[in-house]
Write a protein that holds these residues in place. Sequence first.
Motif, PDB file in Angstrom:
ATOM      1  N   ASP A  93     -16.860  50.527 -10.992  1.00  0.00           N
ATOM      2  CA  ASP A  93     -16.027  52.161 -10.639  1.00  0.00           C
ATOM      3  C   ASP A  93     -14.710  52.057 -10.636  1.00  0.00           C
ATOM      4  N   PRO A  94     -13.671  52.682 -11.004  1.00  0.00           N
ATOM      5  CA  PRO A  94     -12.293  52.677 -10.888  1.00  0.00           C
ATOM      6  C   PRO A  94     -11.856  52.188  -9.220  1.00  0.00           C
ATOM      7  N   THR A  95     -12.630  52.767  -8.312  1.00  0.00           N
ATOM      8  CA  THR A  95     -12.334  52.641  -7.080  1.00  0.00           C
ATOM      9  C   THR A  95     -12.503  51.367  -6.288  1.00  0.00           C
ATOM     10  N   MET A  96     -13.117  50.451  -7.294  1.00  0.00           N
ATOM     11  CA  MET A  96     -13.112  48.978  -6.895  1.00  0.00           C
ATOM     12  C   MET A  96     -12.283  48.185  -7.580  1.00  0.00           C
ATOM     13  N   LEU A  97     -11.576  48.511  -8.521  1.00  0.00           N
ATOM     14  CA  LEU A  97     -10.475  47.897  -9.052  1.00  0.00           C
ATOM     15  C   LEU A  97      -9.008  47.400  -8.579  1.00  0.00           C
ATOM     16  N   ILE A  98      -8.985  48.176  -7.180  1.00  0.00           N
ATOM     17  CA  ILE A  98      -7.572  47.952  -6.593  1.00  0.00           C
ATOM     18  C   ILE A  98      -7.897  47.395  -5.353  1.00  0.00           C
ATOM     19  N   GLU A  99      -6.542  46.932  -4.746  1.00  0.00           N
ATOM     20  CA  GLU A  99      -6.641  46.077  -3.645  1.00  0.00           C
ATOM     21  C   GLU A  99      -6.961  47.092  -2.517  1.00  0.00           C
TER      22      GLU A  99
ATOM     23  N   PHE B 265     -17.211  53.275  -0.492  1.00  0.00           N
ATOM     24  CA  PHE B 265     -16.251  52.792   0.599  1.00  0.00           C
ATOM     25  C   PHE B 265     -17.009  52.363   1.628  1.00  0.00           C
ATOM     26  N   SER B 266     -18.234  52.331   1.756  1.00  0.00           N
ATOM     27  CA  SER B 266     -18.871  51.761   2.842  1.00  0.00           C
ATOM     28  C   SER B 266     -18.850  50.322   2.577  1.00  0.00           C
ATOM     29  N   ILE B 267     -19.305  50.013   1.269  1.00  0.00           N
ATOM     30  CA  ILE B 267     -19.366  48.280   0.972  1.00  0.00           C
ATOM     31  C   ILE B 267     -17.829  47.803   1.011  1.00  0.00           C
ATOM     32  N   LEU B 268     -16.908  48.556   0.482  1.00  0.00           N
ATOM     33  CA  LEU B 268     -15.565  47.973   0.544  1.00  0.00           C
ATOM     34  C   LEU B 268     -15.044  47.912   1.737  1.00  0.00           C
TER      35      LEU B 268
END
Length: 207
Positions: A58-64, A149-152
Amino acid sequence: GNSNVIAYAASAGKSEYSDYSDNIKKLIKKVNIIMPRDDNTREIIRKITGKETLCVCDPTMLIERNIYKTELPKILNKKKYLLIYAYEVSKLLRKKIKKYAKKHSLKIVSAGFYCIWADYNINCKSIELYTLAENAESVITTTFHGTIFSILSKSRFVSILGSSVNKVSDLLNRFGLRDHLLSEAASYEEFEKVVSENIDRKSTRLN
């Protein structure tokens, strides 16, 4: 009318192959490359196009992650709270949430969705969810991005079965966190155990 089209992180949600009309199938076949983000979508694409594809992030997981850092609302400073991010909360789930919050002396914070029974309702932007999750004692969500977001943010969390079940289940399986997905009908004891459990960062390969 474009001749070279790709779709990144496509998702069919909870729909099935039988839900697609012949007209929609023809349009999907016109897309040159479709990169799904879950196995349900990958299988639907395979049946429609006859092409094998690989699932992507998912794109949310591709950025710092520091890009998601925002200021915590002042009203929550120095407060211990339980974060709720859910489209809807049943009476059964609400009862568990309130019991857990009372037992652990936590305020109940609802982000993005108004809950009359929450201590605080935060009208936040999507990008602010990360900081709210990161500072929460635990997160309870029924959504795909609430789970991400919980995982990140390395939060304790439970994801309740909801309309995003296909995407959420696939995501948690990939990170070895399938036991964090519960039905709202789960016992309070099971609910409390999962909500209070720290994520094994090593097993998820997250730093």
